[in-house]
Each structure stands twice: as C-alpha cells, then as structure tokens.
Design a protein around this motif. Sequence first.
Motif, short mmCIF file in Angstrom:
data_model
loop_
_atom_site.label_atom_id
_atom_site.label_comp_id
_atom_site.label_asym_id
_atom_site.label_seq_id
_atom_site.Cartn_x
_atom_site.Cartn_y
_atom_site.Cartn_z
N GLY A 16 0.80 -1.40 0.02
CA GLY A 16 -0.14 0.02 -0.06
C GLY A 16 0.91 1.26 0.22
N ASP A 17 0.54 2.35 0.56
CA ASP A 17 1.09 3.47 0.93
C ASP A 17 2.62 3.34 1.76
OD1 ASP A 17 -0.96 5.06 -0.38
OD2 ASP A 17 -2.03 5.11 1.43
N GLU A 18 3.55 2.76 1.04
CA GLU A 18 4.74 2.48 1.40
C GLU A 18 5.65 3.92 1.71
OE1 GLU A 18 7.23 -0.25 -0.60
OE2 GLU A 18 5.56 -1.80 -0.77
N ILE A 40 8.33 3.26 12.98
CA ILE A 40 7.15 2.51 13.07
C ILE A 40 6.77 2.68 14.47
CG2 ILE A 40 5.57 0.74 12.94
CD1 ILE A 40 6.81 -0.18 10.58
N GLU A 41 5.47 3.47 15.25
CA GLU A 41 5.15 3.34 16.30
C GLU A 41 4.00 2.62 16.54
OE1 GLU A 41 4.87 7.33 18.23
OE2 GLU A 41 7.16 7.68 17.46
N GLU A 42 4.08 1.67 17.48
CA GLU A 42 2.86 0.88 17.79
C GLU A 42 2.41 0.97 19.24
OE1 GLU A 42 3.29 -2.95 14.80
OE2 GLU A 42 4.55 -2.77 16.26
N ARG A 51 3.31 5.04 10.74
CA ARG A 51 4.69 4.90 10.08
C ARG A 51 5.22 6.62 9.78
NH1 ARG A 51 3.70 2.74 4.95
NH2 ARG A 51 1.71 2.44 5.09
N TYR A 52 6.04 6.76 10.50
CA TYR A 52 6.71 8.14 10.53
C TYR A 52 7.76 8.22 9.49
CZ TYR A 52 4.40 9.43 14.72
OH TYR A 52 3.49 9.98 15.82
N PHE A 53 8.13 9.51 8.94
CA PHE A 53 8.95 9.48 8.00
C PHE A 53 9.41 10.93 8.23
CE2 PHE A 53 6.20 6.89 5.83
CZ PHE A 53 6.88 5.78 5.31
N ILE A 65 6.41 13.56 8.72
CA ILE A 65 4.86 13.41 8.35
C ILE A 65 4.88 11.86 9.05
CG2 ILE A 65 4.78 14.88 6.64
CD1 ILE A 65 5.09 12.71 4.57
N TYR A 66 3.50 11.40 8.96
CA TYR A 66 3.30 9.89 9.30
C TYR A 66 1.93 9.59 8.73
CZ TYR A 66 0.17 11.35 13.06
OH TYR A 66 -0.71 11.97 14.06
N PHE A 67 1.83 8.13 8.76
CA PHE A 67 0.78 7.55 7.99
C PHE A 67 0.02 6.80 9.01
CE2 PHE A 67 -1.32 3.95 5.64
CZ PHE A 67 -2.25 4.66 4.78
N ASP A 68 -0.95 7.21 9.46
CA ASP A 68 -1.98 6.33 10.30
C ASP A 68 -2.72 5.26 9.95
OD1 ASP A 68 -3.81 5.41 12.30
OD2 ASP A 68 -4.11 7.38 13.08
N GLU A 69 -2.07 3.86 10.18
CA GLU A 69 -2.52 2.76 9.29
C GLU A 69 -4.04 2.59 9.85
OE1 GLU A 69 0.17 -0.36 9.76
OE2 GLU A 69 1.53 0.73 8.31
#
Length: 78
Positions: A16-18, A40-42, A51-53, A65-69
């Motif tokens: 997906g949004d890698e 990654i923070e879980e 998933r942070y960048f 920025i980060y993607f909230d799965e």
Amino acid sequence: MDAEQIDVISYSGNRGDERPVTFVLRGLRIDVVEIADRWIEEGFEERMRKRYFRVKGSDGNTHRIYFDENVLVWYYTS
C-alpha cells in the motif's frame, strides 16, 4: 504533539502507501527529495500503528509526516 491532516501522493508497492513522494502542506506542494529517517510506532492497548518519515522537501526544509494505518490518513507533525 499537534498533527495536521495532509494530502500525500505516495509510492504504493505491495504493502500500500509505502513511502511519501509529494505532499501538500497549507496549500504548498512539496516534493520529497530524500527520506532521512523512517520508523514505526505501535500501541498494543489502543491498537495503533503509525509509520513516520522525516523527509527533506523541495522547499529546503526537513519535515516529519506519518501515515496512520488505523484510519488510512497522512498527517504532518511538528
């Protein structure tokens, strides 16, 4: 930590949004020149996964920025 929802064009591989390629922050389109760091923070109790960048943008600045799965949304954070 305040987070602001942003629009992101991402490279979508087999998961997906890698990784982010371009994002729009307050009306400004910023291309990702380099991914300086990623992690990654879980949280098991709240079942969250983000998933942070840390990226270097075409505007010359470094951004986080980060993607909230869980909700499938990208965010900008300071």
